[in-house]
Design a protein around this motif. Structure first.
Motif, mmCIF file in Angstrom:
data_model
loop_
_atom_site.group_PDB
_atom_site.id
_atom_site.type_symbol
_atom_site.label_atom_id
_atom_site.label_comp_id
_atom_site.label_asym_id
_atom_site.label_seq_id
_atom_site.Cartn_x
_atom_site.Cartn_y
_atom_site.Cartn_z
ATOM 1 N N HIS A 47 0.661 -1.080 -0.059
ATOM 2 C CA HIS A 47 0.113 -0.019 0.026
ATOM 3 C C HIS A 47 0.844 1.215 -0.061
ATOM 4 C CE1 HIS A 47 -2.778 3.221 1.313
ATOM 5 N NE2 HIS A 47 -1.791 3.207 2.417
ATOM 6 N N LEU A 48 1.778 1.438 0.804
ATOM 7 C CA LEU A 48 2.842 2.531 0.997
ATOM 8 C C LEU A 48 3.247 2.556 -0.558
ATOM 9 C CD1 LEU A 48 4.440 2.039 4.175
ATOM 10 C CD2 LEU A 48 3.047 4.089 3.554
ATOM 11 N N PHE A 49 3.786 1.787 -1.145
ATOM 12 C CA PHE A 49 4.471 2.008 -2.495
ATOM 13 C C PHE A 49 3.323 2.478 -3.461
ATOM 14 C CE2 PHE A 49 4.700 0.469 -6.852
ATOM 15 C CZ PHE A 49 6.141 1.075 -7.251
ATOM 16 N N TRP A 50 2.256 1.875 -3.594
ATOM 17 C CA TRP A 50 1.074 2.492 -4.330
ATOM 18 C C TRP A 50 0.975 3.846 -4.162
ATOM 19 C CZ3 TRP A 50 1.399 0.048 -8.736
ATOM 20 C CH2 TRP A 50 1.314 -1.381 -8.801
ATOM 21 N N ALA A 51 0.458 4.049 -3.066
ATOM 22 C CA ALA A 51 0.036 5.470 -2.550
ATOM 23 C C ALA A 51 1.251 6.229 -2.942
ATOM 24 C CB ALA A 51 -0.290 5.356 -0.819
ATOM 25 N N GLU A 52 2.649 6.096 -2.496
ATOM 26 C CA GLU A 52 3.583 7.184 -2.881
ATOM 27 C C GLU A 52 3.974 7.144 -4.490
ATOM 28 O OE1 GLU A 52 8.234 8.055 -1.879
ATOM 29 O OE2 GLU A 52 7.147 6.573 -0.584
ATOM 30 N N GLN A 53 4.009 6.012 -5.005
ATOM 31 C CA GLN A 53 3.842 6.154 -6.409
ATOM 32 C C GLN A 53 2.974 6.639 -7.103
ATOM 33 O OE1 GLN A 53 2.875 2.910 -9.201
ATOM 34 N NE2 GLN A 53 4.961 2.721 -10.133
ATOM 35 N N GLY A 54 1.831 6.793 -6.864
ATOM 36 C CA GLY A 54 0.631 7.706 -7.329
ATOM 37 C C GLY A 54 0.838 9.152 -6.886
ATOM 38 N N GLY A 55 1.243 9.335 -5.745
ATOM 39 C CA GLY A 55 1.483 10.770 -5.173
ATOM 40 C C GLY A 55 2.588 11.587 -6.135
ATOM 41 N N LEU A 56 3.805 10.798 -6.260
ATOM 42 C CA LEU A 56 4.722 11.159 -7.031
ATOM 43 C C LEU A 56 4.209 11.342 -8.346
ATOM 44 C CD1 LEU A 56 7.720 9.034 -5.379
ATOM 45 C CD2 LEU A 56 7.650 11.761 -5.409
ATOM 46 N N LEU A 57 3.641 10.535 -9.126
ATOM 47 C CA LEU A 57 3.369 10.600 -10.411
ATOM 48 C C LEU A 57 2.270 11.868 -10.834
ATOM 49 C CD1 LEU A 57 3.086 9.743 -13.305
ATOM 50 C CD2 LEU A 57 1.192 8.304 -12.675
ATOM 51 N N GLY A 58 1.489 12.092 -9.579
ATOM 52 C CA GLY A 58 0.614 13.233 -9.716
ATOM 53 C C GLY A 58 1.253 14.438 -9.446
ATOM 54 N N MET A 59 2.020 14.555 -8.680
ATOM 55 C CA MET A 59 2.768 15.690 -8.446
ATOM 56 C C MET A 59 3.745 16.121 -9.586
ATOM 57 S SD MET A 59 4.358 16.021 -4.385
ATOM 58 C CE MET A 59 5.001 14.485 -4.224
ATOM 59 N N TRP A 60 4.187 14.978 -10.209
ATOM 60 C CA TRP A 60 5.198 15.529 -11.466
ATOM 61 C C TRP A 60 4.193 15.956 -12.750
ATOM 62 C CZ3 TRP A 60 10.179 12.422 -11.025
ATOM 63 C CH2 TRP A 60 11.319 13.091 -11.133
ATOM 64 N N LYS A 61 3.094 15.277 -12.609
ATOM 65 C CA LYS A 61 2.186 15.778 -13.979
ATOM 66 C C LYS A 61 1.542 16.877 -13.655
ATOM 67 C CE LYS A 61 -1.051 12.718 -15.444
ATOM 68 N NZ LYS A 61 -1.910 11.685 -15.603
ATOM 69 N N LEU A 117 9.536 -0.034 -2.270
ATOM 70 C CA LEU A 117 9.213 1.124 -1.619
ATOM 71 C C LEU A 117 10.627 1.872 -1.361
ATOM 72 C CD1 LEU A 117 7.488 2.827 0.226
ATOM 73 C CD2 LEU A 117 7.992 1.333 1.888
ATOM 74 N N GLN A 118 11.560 1.077 -1.429
ATOM 75 C CA GLN A 118 12.984 1.956 -1.003
ATOM 76 C C GLN A 118 13.438 2.636 -2.539
ATOM 77 O OE1 GLN A 118 15.448 2.400 1.470
ATOM 78 N NE2 GLN A 118 16.165 3.642 -0.049
ATOM 79 N N SER A 119 13.120 1.984 -3.770
ATOM 80 C CA SER A 119 13.370 2.541 -4.895
ATOM 81 C C SER A 119 12.656 3.889 -4.990
ATOM 82 C CB SER A 119 12.901 1.657 -6.127
ATOM 83 O OG SER A 119 11.529 1.715 -6.324
ATOM 84 N N LEU A 120 11.488 4.264 -4.489
ATOM 85 C CA LEU A 120 11.070 5.411 -4.754
ATOM 86 C C LEU A 120 11.710 6.553 -4.219
ATOM 87 C CD1 LEU A 120 7.324 4.321 -3.968
ATOM 88 C CD2 LEU A 120 8.282 4.884 -6.338
ATOM 89 N N GLN A 121 12.479 6.337 -3.246
ATOM 90 C CA GLN A 121 13.380 7.504 -2.618
ATOM 91 C C GLN A 121 14.164 8.156 -3.976
ATOM 92 O OE1 GLN A 121 13.118 8.770 0.431
ATOM 93 N NE2 GLN A 121 14.197 10.476 -0.432
ATOM 94 N N GLU A 122 14.809 7.401 -4.738
ATOM 95 C CA GLU A 122 15.332 7.976 -5.913
ATOM 96 C C GLU A 122 14.452 8.933 -6.812
ATOM 97 O OE1 GLU A 122 18.119 6.767 -9.756
ATOM 98 O OE2 GLU A 122 17.599 5.041 -8.349
ATOM 99 N N VAL A 123 13.300 8.608 -6.939
ATOM 100 C CA VAL A 123 12.433 9.097 -7.687
ATOM 101 C C VAL A 123 12.094 10.401 -7.064
ATOM 102 C CG1 VAL A 123 9.942 9.370 -8.868
ATOM 103 C CG2 VAL A 123 11.378 7.045 -8.594
ATOM 104 N N LEU A 124 11.683 10.311 -5.851
ATOM 105 C CA LEU A 124 11.403 11.605 -4.933
ATOM 106 C C LEU A 124 12.713 12.560 -5.077
ATOM 107 C CD1 LEU A 124 9.524 13.193 -3.080
ATOM 108 C CD2 LEU A 124 10.383 11.913 -1.166
ATOM 109 N N ASP A 125 13.854 11.942 -5.085
ATOM 110 C CA ASP A 125 15.102 12.837 -4.853
ATOM 111 C C ASP A 125 15.237 13.869 -6.043
ATOM 112 O OD1 ASP A 125 15.896 11.752 -2.556
ATOM 113 O OD2 ASP A 125 17.414 10.624 -3.219
#
Length: 189
Positions: A47-61, A117-125
């Motif tokens: 769940h944390l992965f999907w929520a963060e991935q969606g949030g990051l994608l939405g922010m970038w869009k 979940l760990q991999s999303l830190q690079e995307v966020l960075d």
């Protein structure tokens, strides 16, 4: 250190803490549930992965659309200048229903979801390096429960959300340990 990098580091610390708390769990421990309708630690991590991935994608869009003129550049929001904790207090019920897009649904191995979940830190960075400080208070994509949030609040939400589920995992681990102790003390249970 600028505001954006501090926000990103706060998320990184929350992520590291969450992953350290679950690092030594076996697959069986990650799948343990105190009751059928409760999420287990594997499901929380997915769940944390999907929520963060969606949030990051939405922010970038949203950021791309604002910069390209396809989205209004606005600073207006019902939650303007509030911390994410204040927004959550105003907008969430005690037990929220997860939006379908962020619900655990695939299962698989615990190691996969920890790694994902760990991999999303690079995307966020990378997102943090792209975002400019004068864009922090621009309205980003709405949150499915809280509604309109700015980029500052959306990044704060990532930290808040991981910490919220870290606490949930701590409760599950405590219940799991109590169950194991009861079985060890009374093998007839």
């Amino acid at each position: 250190m600028d505001i954006i990098q501090k926000l990103i580091q706060d998320v990184a610390r929350a992520r590291t803490s969450y992953l350290e708390n679950i690092a030594e769990l076996s697959e069986a421990q990650a799948r343990w549930k105190p009751e059928a309708e409760a999420w287990n630690i594997l499901e929380i991590t997915e769940h944390l992965f999907w929520a963060e991935q969606g949030g990051l994608l939405g922010m970038w869009k949203s950021l791309t659309a604002i910069r390209d003129g396809g989205m209004i550049r606005t600073f207006e929001s019902n939650h303007k200048n509030m911390s994410i904790e204040q927004v959550i207090e105003l907008t969430w019920k005690t037990k929220e229903i997860v939006p379908d897009i962020a619900a655990p649904r695939l299962g698989s191995s615990f190691a996969f979801w920890k790694s994902s979940l760990q991999s999303l830190q690079e995307v966020l960075d990378v997102f943090g390096h792209d975002l400019q400080e004068d864009e922090l208070k621009l309205q980003a994509q709405p949150h499915p429960i809280s509604g309109a949030l700015d980029f500052h609040q959306r990044i704060e939400f990532l930290r808040f959300h991981i910490d919220r589920h870290r606490e949930q995992v701590a409760q599950l681990l405590s219940m799991m340990n109590s169950s194991v102790l009861k079985i060890q003390e009374d093998p007839d249970i």
